[in-house]
Design a protein around this motif. Structure first.
Motif, PDB file in Angstrom:
ATOM      1  N   ALA A  27       0.828  -1.210   0.000  1.00 52.67           N
ATOM      2  CA  ALA A  27       0.000   0.000   0.000  1.00 52.67           C
ATOM      3  C   ALA A  27       0.864   1.261   0.000  1.00 52.67           C
ATOM      4  O   ALA A  27       0.556   2.240  -0.692  1.00 52.67           O
ATOM      5  N   LEU A  28       1.958   1.259   0.749  1.00 53.38           N
ATOM      6  CA  LEU A  28       2.849   2.415   0.790  1.00 53.38           C
ATOM      7  C   LEU A  28       3.496   2.657  -0.573  1.00 53.38           C
ATOM      8  O   LEU A  28       3.625   3.804  -1.022  1.00 53.38           O
ATOM      9  N   TYR A  29       3.901   1.599  -1.238  1.00 50.07           N
ATOM     10  CA  TYR A  29       4.523   1.698  -2.559  1.00 50.07           C
ATOM     11  C   TYR A  29       3.548   2.312  -3.562  1.00 50.07           C
ATOM     12  O   TYR A  29       3.884   3.254  -4.291  1.00 50.07           O
ATOM     13  N   VAL A  30       2.335   1.792  -3.588  1.00 47.89           N
ATOM     14  CA  VAL A  30       1.319   2.312  -4.509  1.00 47.89           C
ATOM     15  C   VAL A  30       0.998   3.766  -4.189  1.00 47.89           C
ATOM     16  O   VAL A  30       0.901   4.621  -5.091  1.00 47.89           O
ATOM     17  N   ALA A  31       0.846   4.084  -2.906  1.00 48.96           N
ATOM     18  CA  ALA A  31       0.506   5.452  -2.497  1.00 48.96           C
ATOM     19  C   ALA A  31       1.614   6.438  -2.879  1.00 48.96           C
ATOM     20  O   ALA A  31       1.337   7.585  -3.256  1.00 48.96           O
ATOM     21  N   PHE A  32       2.864   5.998  -2.788  1.00 50.64           N
ATOM     22  CA  PHE A  32       3.997   6.872  -3.122  1.00 50.64           C
ATOM     23  C   PHE A  32       3.932   7.315  -4.584  1.00 50.64           C
ATOM     24  O   PHE A  32       4.028   8.511  -4.896  1.00 50.64           O
ATOM     25  N   PHE A  33       3.740   6.365  -5.498  1.00 49.81           N
ATOM     26  CA  PHE A  33       3.745   6.714  -6.920  1.00 49.81           C
ATOM     27  C   PHE A  33       2.420   7.347  -7.361  1.00 49.81           C
ATOM     28  O   PHE A  33       2.420   8.215  -8.237  1.00 49.81           O
ATOM     29  N   LEU A  34       1.314   6.931  -6.749  1.00 49.03           N
ATOM     30  CA  LEU A  34       0.043   7.607  -7.043  1.00 49.03           C
ATOM     31  C   LEU A  34       0.094   9.068  -6.600  1.00 49.03           C
ATOM     32  O   LEU A  34      -0.401   9.960  -7.291  1.00 49.03           O
ATOM     33  N   GLY A  35       0.713   9.311  -5.453  1.00 41.59           N
ATOM     34  CA  GLY A  35       0.845  10.670  -4.959  1.00 41.59           C
ATOM     35  C   GLY A  35       1.671  11.532  -5.898  1.00 41.59           C
ATOM     36  O   GLY A  35       1.367  12.717  -6.112  1.00 41.59           O
ATOM     37  N   ALA A  36       2.714  10.946  -6.482  1.00 42.48           N
ATOM     38  CA  ALA A  36       3.540  11.695  -7.435  1.00 42.48           C
ATOM     39  C   ALA A  36       2.721  12.087  -8.655  1.00 42.48           C
ATOM     40  O   ALA A  36       2.838  13.208  -9.170  1.00 42.48           O
ATOM     41  N   ARG A  76      -0.557  12.523  -8.767  1.00 43.91           N
ATOM     42  CA  ARG A  76      -1.536  13.541  -8.360  1.00 43.91           C
ATOM     43  C   ARG A  76      -0.894  14.915  -8.245  1.00 43.91           C
ATOM     44  O   ARG A  76      -1.452  15.920  -8.715  1.00 43.91           O
ATOM     45  N   ARG A  77       0.289  14.985  -7.656  1.00 40.87           N
ATOM     46  CA  ARG A  77       0.929  16.287  -7.434  1.00 40.87           C
ATOM     47  C   ARG A  77       1.425  16.924  -8.728  1.00 40.87           C
ATOM     48  O   ARG A  77       1.455  18.154  -8.849  1.00 40.87           O
ATOM     49  N   HIS A  78       1.826  16.109  -9.693  1.00 44.65           N
ATOM     50  CA  HIS A  78       2.475  16.660 -10.886  1.00 44.65           C
ATOM     51  C   HIS A  78       1.608  16.565 -12.140  1.00 44.65           C
ATOM     52  O   HIS A  78       2.080  16.874 -13.232  1.00 44.65           O
ATOM     53  N   TRP A  79       0.359  16.172 -11.992  1.00 47.33           N
ATOM     54  CA  TRP A  79      -0.510  15.987 -13.155  1.00 47.33           C
ATOM     55  C   TRP A  79      -0.669  17.285 -13.957  1.00 47.33           C
ATOM     56  O   TRP A  79      -0.752  17.257 -15.187  1.00 47.33           O
ATOM     57  N   ARG A  80      -0.687  18.416 -13.296  1.00 48.85           N
ATOM     58  CA  ARG A  80      -0.900  19.687 -13.985  1.00 48.85           C
ATOM     59  C   ARG A  80       0.364  20.233 -14.656  1.00 48.85           C
ATOM     60  O   ARG A  80       0.303  21.235 -15.367  1.00 48.85           O
ATOM     61  N   ASP A  81       1.485  19.601 -14.425  1.00 48.84           N
ATOM     62  CA  ASP A  81       2.742  20.015 -15.060  1.00 48.84           C
ATOM     63  C   ASP A  81       2.738  19.510 -16.506  1.00 48.84           C
ATOM     64  O   ASP A  81       2.971  18.335 -16.764  1.00 48.84           O
ATOM     65  N   ARG A  82       2.472  20.383 -17.451  1.00 52.70           N
ATOM     66  CA  ARG A  82       2.349  19.995 -18.850  1.00 52.70           C
ATOM     67  C   ARG A  82       3.618  20.287 -19.647  1.00 52.70           C
ATOM     68  O   ARG A  82       3.606  20.276 -20.887  1.00 52.70           O
ATOM     69  N   SER A  83       4.708  20.567 -18.963  1.00 53.91           N
ATOM     70  CA  SER A  83       5.993  20.682 -19.648  1.00 53.91           C
ATOM     71  C   SER A  83       6.411  19.304 -20.140  1.00 53.91           C
ATOM     72  O   SER A  83       5.903  18.282 -19.659  1.00 53.91           O
ATOM     73  N   PRO A  84       7.316  19.225 -21.121  1.00 54.14           N
ATOM     74  CA  PRO A  84       7.761  17.903 -21.589  1.00 54.14           C
ATOM     75  C   PRO A  84       8.270  16.999 -20.473  1.00 54.14           C
ATOM     76  O   PRO A  84       7.950  15.810 -20.435  1.00 54.14           O
ATOM     77  N   ILE A  85       9.031  17.565 -19.538  1.00 53.28           N
ATOM     78  CA  ILE A  85       9.545  16.753 -18.437  1.00 53.28           C
ATOM     79  C   ILE A  85       8.419  16.346 -17.501  1.00 53.28           C
ATOM     80  O   ILE A  85       8.375  15.206 -17.007  1.00 53.28           O
ATOM     81  N   GLY A  86       7.465  17.251 -17.264  1.00 53.45           N
ATOM     82  CA  GLY A  86       6.326  16.914 -16.413  1.00 53.45           C
ATOM     83  C   GLY A  86       5.471  15.817 -17.014  1.00 53.45           C
ATOM     84  O   GLY A  86       5.086  14.857 -16.325  1.00 53.45           O
ATOM     85  N   LEU A  87       5.156  15.922 -18.303  1.00 50.08           N
ATOM     86  CA  LEU A  87       4.366  14.890 -18.984  1.00 50.08           C
ATOM     87  C   LEU A  87       5.088  13.555 -18.972  1.00 50.08           C
ATOM     88  O   LEU A  87       4.486  12.499 -18.737  1.00 50.08           O
TER      89      LEU A  87
END
Length: 426
Positions: free
Chosen positions: A363-372, A374-385
């Motif tokens: 659960a911690l592993y899944v939450a860690f990457f899901l959280g990433a 969620r936090r960066h979804w709005r970053d539409r730069s090439p690196i963010g995407l």
């Protein structure tokens, strides 16, 4: 090679073929974590990314799971021996090294390590991976004894887990299509690790060499990606193929305008070229022979049953199942060459976490990457995407690929790129 405080990451990514030839391979991050930690110590106070507490809890849980190394869940067998202890210690050292690596990357300034330079280092490793894949296709028997393997005592180097890490080989030969089929794995530890890594590195290669590349870089990148199709197909890796397909769908959905039209046109052209090539028949053969499905079903169900007996901290390391999907017999016999004892947790990082750290660790592993994501979804730069795409691939691959050893390195370098990008775009 990059000078200044960023040299350890250059040594890890650009210098990876040397580490592989020496016999360190993915364990090189443990060696390089020492200078990274020294650099961090001089830079106190240390910045920490949002959500990294989950990774630290995952690490603490793994340390606690060592209390269960001597325990044996139902349906498994084996005694506490050197192999189990070696595997546990090596995984613990890797998790610690990855923690240091992420903090090291995030605490280097843009001047010390520009984002594009880091992305292009990953691109160089992609070229290395393609070269290793071609080596596995055309010279599958290539292998040699590494210096590390020469100096280690036999009781360590002969451990199956250690042997895969320190003995460089070009390919892993399996009867996937009904006959011996070499599956590329150089310069990584397993064929599945090659599949996971090549897809993640492809994402960053496209960003660094195509999106931010001039005319010459784009021409070179087109040739390299075309060559990569050969080992990608010969890897017979369905998880990799699915991951690449979903990556295209993700990009088409998230980019717009001319970029979307260009991507659709390039995808269509590549699909036509592939369908007309000899590689298409190999893919069809692989899809007609899902030989590993029964094996995976057995080990996954056995792993879940075993994990239910220690749901909070797991068992610290894998265990061998009694029998397999064909028989209750343990080990090969004259009348059953296919009998064996598959290690639980060997079919994906999610299942490995279940047996080693219980449902809490998974659960911690899944939450860690899901959280990433969620936090960066709005970053539409090439690196963010690209970073969000990699985080999604992590969650897909956890069902079919073990993250240890090199895949986790690339997953967390990608996480660090997202974290650094938040600062550079703020």
């Amino acid at each position: 090679m990059t000078a200044g405080p960023a040299w350890p990451i250059a040594a890890l990514l650009v210098g990876y073929p040397v580490w592989w030839a020496l016999g360190f391979g993915g364990l090189s991050v443990i060696v390089l974590a020492v200078p990274m930690a020294l650099i961090l110590w001089r830079r106190r106070p240390i910045r920490v990314p949002h959500g990294f507490g989950l990774w630290m809890l995952l690490l603490a849980g793994y340390a606690l799971s060592g209390l269960m190394l001597d325990e044996l869940p139902p349906g498994t067998y084996g005694d506490l021996g050197p192999g189990r202890l070696i595997g546990y210690v090596m995984r613990l050292a890797l998790y610690l090294a990855l923690l240091v690596m992420v903090l090291y990357l995030g605490n280097l300034s843009e001047r010390e390590l520009p984002q594009l330079r880091l992305v292009r280092m990953l691109g160089v490793l992609f070229v290395t991976t393609v070269a290793g894949g071609l080596l596995g296709v055309f010279l599958p028997s290539f292998a040699f004894t590494s210096p590390v393997e020469m100096v280690l005592p036999g009781w360590v180097s002969e451990n199956a887990f250690v042997q895969n890490l320190i003995h460089p080989t070009a390919a892993q030969t399996q009867k996937v299509l009904g006959y011996a089929s070499p599956r590329p794995e150089a310069p990584f530890e397993w064929a599945n690790a090659w599949g996971s890594n090549v897809s993640v590195l492809l994402v960053w290669f496209v960003v660094g060499w195509w999106v931010y590349g001039g005319r010459r870089r784009k021409a070179v990148s087109a040739v390299v990606v075309a060559l990569a199709a050969i080992p990608v197909v010969y890897s017979l890796n369905r998880g990799l193929w699915i991951g690449l397909g979903l990556a295209v769908v993700y990009l088409v959905a998230r980019v717009g305008g001319r970029t979307r039209l260009a991507l659709c046109a390039a995808t269509a052209a590549a699909a036509v070229a592939f369908a007309l090539s000899p590689l298409a028949s190999l893919v069809a053969q692989r899809l007609d022979r899902p030989h590993s499905n029964d094996i995976r079903a057995f080990t996954v169900s056995a792993t879940v049953r075993a994990a239910a007996h220690s749901p909070f901290i797991g068992y610290g390391n894998t265990r061998n199942a009694t029998g397999n999907h064909r028989t209750i017999t343990t080990g090969k016999t004259e009348w059953c060459g296919g009998c064996g004892h598959p290690p639980l947790g060997s079919d994906g990082q999610l299942w490995l976490l279940l047996i080693t750290q219980g449902f809490t660790g998974a659960a911690l592993y899944v939450a860690f990457f899901l959280g990433a994501i969620r936090r960066h979804w709005r970053d539409r730069s090439p690196i963010g995407l690209a970073g969000v795409l990699v985080m999604g691939l992590v969650l897909l691959y956890m069902f079919v690929y073990d993250g240890l050893v090199t895949p986790l390195i690339l997953y967390l370098v990608s996480f660090a790129l997202l974290w650094r990008n938040t600062r550079s775009t703020a």
